[in-house]
Motif scaffolding. Structure first.
Motif, short mmCIF file in Angstrom:
data_model
loop_
_atom_site.label_atom_id
_atom_site.label_comp_id
_atom_site.label_asym_id
_atom_site.label_seq_id
_atom_site.Cartn_x
_atom_site.Cartn_y
_atom_site.Cartn_z
N PRO A 278 0.94 -1.23 -0.15
CA PRO A 278 0.02 0.02 0.18
C PRO A 278 0.77 1.28 -0.03
CG PRO A 278 -1.07 -1.68 1.47
CD PRO A 278 0.43 -2.17 0.89
N ALA A 279 2.07 1.25 0.90
CA ALA A 279 2.65 2.69 0.96
C ALA A 279 3.48 2.80 -0.48
CB ALA A 279 3.73 2.42 2.03
N TRP A 280 3.75 1.75 -1.09
CA TRP A 280 4.44 1.73 -2.65
C TRP A 280 3.29 2.34 -3.43
CZ3 TRP A 280 8.88 2.03 -4.81
CH2 TRP A 280 9.10 1.77 -6.14
N ALA A 281 2.21 2.03 -3.36
CA ALA A 281 1.33 2.25 -4.39
C ALA A 281 0.87 3.55 -4.30
CB ALA A 281 0.20 1.06 -4.42
N LYS A 282 0.51 4.09 -2.78
CA LYS A 282 -0.40 5.13 -2.46
C LYS A 282 0.64 6.31 -1.72
CE LYS A 282 -4.16 3.77 -4.47
NZ LYS A 282 -4.61 4.48 -5.80
N GLY A 283 1.53 5.78 -1.06
CA GLY A 283 2.35 6.45 -0.13
C GLY A 283 3.58 7.52 -0.55
N ILE A 284 3.79 7.12 -1.98
CA ILE A 284 4.58 8.08 -2.80
C ILE A 284 4.02 8.28 -4.13
CG2 ILE A 284 6.52 7.08 -1.56
CD1 ILE A 284 7.38 5.34 -4.17
N SER A 285 4.63 9.27 -4.90
CA SER A 285 3.92 9.64 -6.18
C SER A 285 4.51 8.79 -7.22
CB SER A 285 4.59 10.99 -6.39
OG SER A 285 5.99 10.86 -6.88
N PRO A 286 3.58 8.41 -8.38
CA PRO A 286 4.19 7.58 -9.49
C PRO A 286 5.63 8.20 -9.74
CG PRO A 286 1.82 8.38 -9.41
CD PRO A 286 2.46 9.08 -8.41
N ALA A 287 5.78 9.31 -9.96
CA ALA A 287 6.96 9.96 -10.30
C ALA A 287 8.36 9.34 -9.58
CB ALA A 287 7.29 11.30 -10.58
N ALA A 288 7.90 9.23 -8.06
CA ALA A 288 9.01 8.84 -7.10
C ALA A 288 9.19 7.34 -7.28
CB ALA A 288 8.62 9.06 -5.60
N ARG A 289 8.15 6.57 -7.72
CA ARG A 289 8.34 5.21 -7.97
C ARG A 289 9.33 4.88 -9.15
NH1 ARG A 289 2.79 4.03 -7.44
NH2 ARG A 289 2.51 3.90 -9.65
N GLY A 290 9.10 5.79 -9.92
CA GLY A 290 9.90 5.64 -11.47
C GLY A 290 11.27 5.93 -11.02
#
Length: 502
Positions: free
Chosen positions: A71-83
């Motif tokens: 959940p934190a990976w999906a919603k806790g950070i922005s998609p740009a931060a995931r990238g």
């Protein structure tokens, strides 16, 4: 301790691993508690490790860890931060090509120069999907009721991935990158025979910023570790890459738990050569199609269909050319083919060659012998029809069945006379014919005057006994998402109907 084992341990230590294969659960290297699994060096036939199967308890912990981290990976950070994290993983992989390739070459028996290319492609996979992390969006649909209707692309949650022994680190990147780009957690079980580079990949990823527990690796057996993961309630989808036989068992187990699957299975791909082709070029392509990687590839061009007018000439070119291919130690930069990856597969390949002889095949093969190692020399089987066992069953070794055909219609009929539908190719100078054949042959990937061109941006998968669903490209990305449809009534006086709104 042999020099090869010492070199293997040094590469493992460089990547932060212990002295034997271990699972990685919630960021920690953990020993299993199940039955012993033995890894054999396919070049020397010497034992490398004996380690315990992860078993059901670790499988459950892996699924729990991924469920907690997702959940934190999906919603806790922005998609740009995931990238950005994924770009950092890509750079970490590129910085560690040599130790990863060394482990792969020793454990899987692949030539190290091939392993370096595959590790570099893993870095490319993370970089490619990093770019997609902030570009996943839905659409607005002009429904006739006047509602504002839009869709959202949501992660599935936690997915379970099972990867094979023939391309361990490549396949790990192939599946993990799109899964985490879309916000999912992952439990991955590499083949129990080649688990080390997958664990190393995740250790590198976590050092580069991937949250601990988001991706967990099970080093163990399918009937225990794999079955437990499939049954765990956190798992929302199962992705399997491997043989059709095992794929059926995985699909049945997943269906029993009402979980969707993606199956990337075997192939019996037709490599079609017409008499107007550049035969020297086509011959090099045919060699690469079946002999590279010792033929241990799902897309291998294992059925060579050659027009009758050039059949004898082409088979002669192929059999002469294969004598110049170098076999030997996977760690030797000069060698193009290593051993078969494991004893069981070696026994299968040699048995299929013997069966071909029993069915009347003329066997063209190098006479080179090795005192040790699971070596099979490049082999051409001629004199068999498309109904023969070697032409219909996957051999998964450097063995090709050469079959003549009359004309275009005959070539297409032979190419489609199979229970597989993964890949194929055509060699011709006739542009119209090239497109006609590409359209007519049943295959998920088809090459024209080429073979084994592959890239993470292009969809990959098959049909029938080759499986279903797609990996790579945007199609592979969508396999790890679900579409949610949202309806907003924007009318001043919302309409309430007894039943469906029209």
């Amino acid at each position: 301790m042999s020099d090869r084992k010492q070199r293997l341990l040094e590469a493992m230590a460089t990547l932060g691993l212990g002295q034997q294969p271990q699972s990685i659960i919630n960021g920690e290297l953990v020993d299993g508690a199940g039955a012993a699994v033995t890894l054999i060096d396919p070049f020397t036939e010497e034992e490398l490790f004996t380690y315990p199967d992860a078993d059901t308890a670790l499988a459950n912990k892996a699924c729990d860890a991924a469920q907690s981290a997702q959940p934190a990976w999906a919603k806790g950070i922005s998609p740009a931060a995931r990238g950005q994290v994924m770009q950092d993983i890509s750079r970490a992989v590129l910085a560690n090509v040599e130790p990863l390739a060394t482990i792969e070459a020793i454990v899987a028996g692949k030539p190290i120069r091939d392993c370096r290319i595959e590790v570099a492609k893993v870095a490319e996979m993370f970089a490619y999907y990093a770019g997609w992390a902030d570009k996943l969006h839905g659409e607005v649909i002009p429904v006739p009721s006047g509602h504002l209707n839009y869709t959202l692309r949501e992660p599935l949650g936690v997915v379970f991935q099972i990867t094979p022994w023939n391309a361990p680190v490549f396949t790990a990147g192939w599946q993990i990158a799109p899964a985490i780009a879309t916000g999912n957690g992952v439990v991955i079980k590499p083949s129990e025979l080649t688990p080390i580079t997958t664990v190393a990949l995740i250790k590198l990823a976590e050092a580069a910023g991937l949250p601990r527990g988001l991706v967990n690796v099970l080093c163990g057996l399918g009937p225990t570790s794999g079955q437990a993961a499939i049954e765990h309630p956190a798992i929302r989808k199962v992705v399997f890459v491997g043989s059709p036989e095992t794929g059926r068992r995985v699909a049945i187990a997943a269906a029993s738990a009402l979980k969707p699957v993606v199956l990337e299975l075997g192939g019996k791909s037709a490599n079609i050569v017409f008499d107007d082709a550049n035969l020297e070029h086509a011959c090099l392509g045919a060699q690469a199609a079946i002999f590279s990687g010792a033929g241990q590839s799902c897309v291998a061009g294992s059925r060579l269909l050659v027009q009758k007018s050039v059949y004898e000439k082409f088979v002669s070119l192929l059999s002469t050319g294969m004598n110049s291919i170098s076999l030997g130690d996977p760690l030797d930069e000069r060698n193009e083919i290593g051993p078969i990856s494991n004893a069981r597969q070696f026994a299968h390949v040699t048995s299929m060659i013997s069966q071909a002889e029993g069915e009347g095949a003329s066997v063209l093969s190098r006479t080179e012998k090795h005192n040790s190692g699971y070596f099979v020399a490049p082999t051409v089987l001629r004199g068999l029809s498309n109904t023969s066992t070697p032409a219909r069953e996957e051999i998964f070794g450097p063995v090709v069945t050469a079959i003549p055909f009359e004309d275009e219609a005959d070539a297409i009929a032979l190419a489609n006379d199979t229970s597989f539908g993964l890949a194929g190719a055509v060699w011709t100078s006739d542009v119209g014919r090239a497109h006609r054949v590409a359209e007519a042959v049943r295959a998920g990937t088809f090459w024209i005057n080429s073979y084994k061109a592959i890239h993470v941006s292009s969809p990959f998968g098959g049909s029938l006994n080759s499986g279903f669903g797609r990996s790579s490209g945007t199609d592979g990305l969508m396999e790890y998402t679900s579409a949610k449809s949202v309806w907003l009534d924007s009318a001043p006086t919302p309409r309430i109907a007894f039943g469906y709104v029209s």
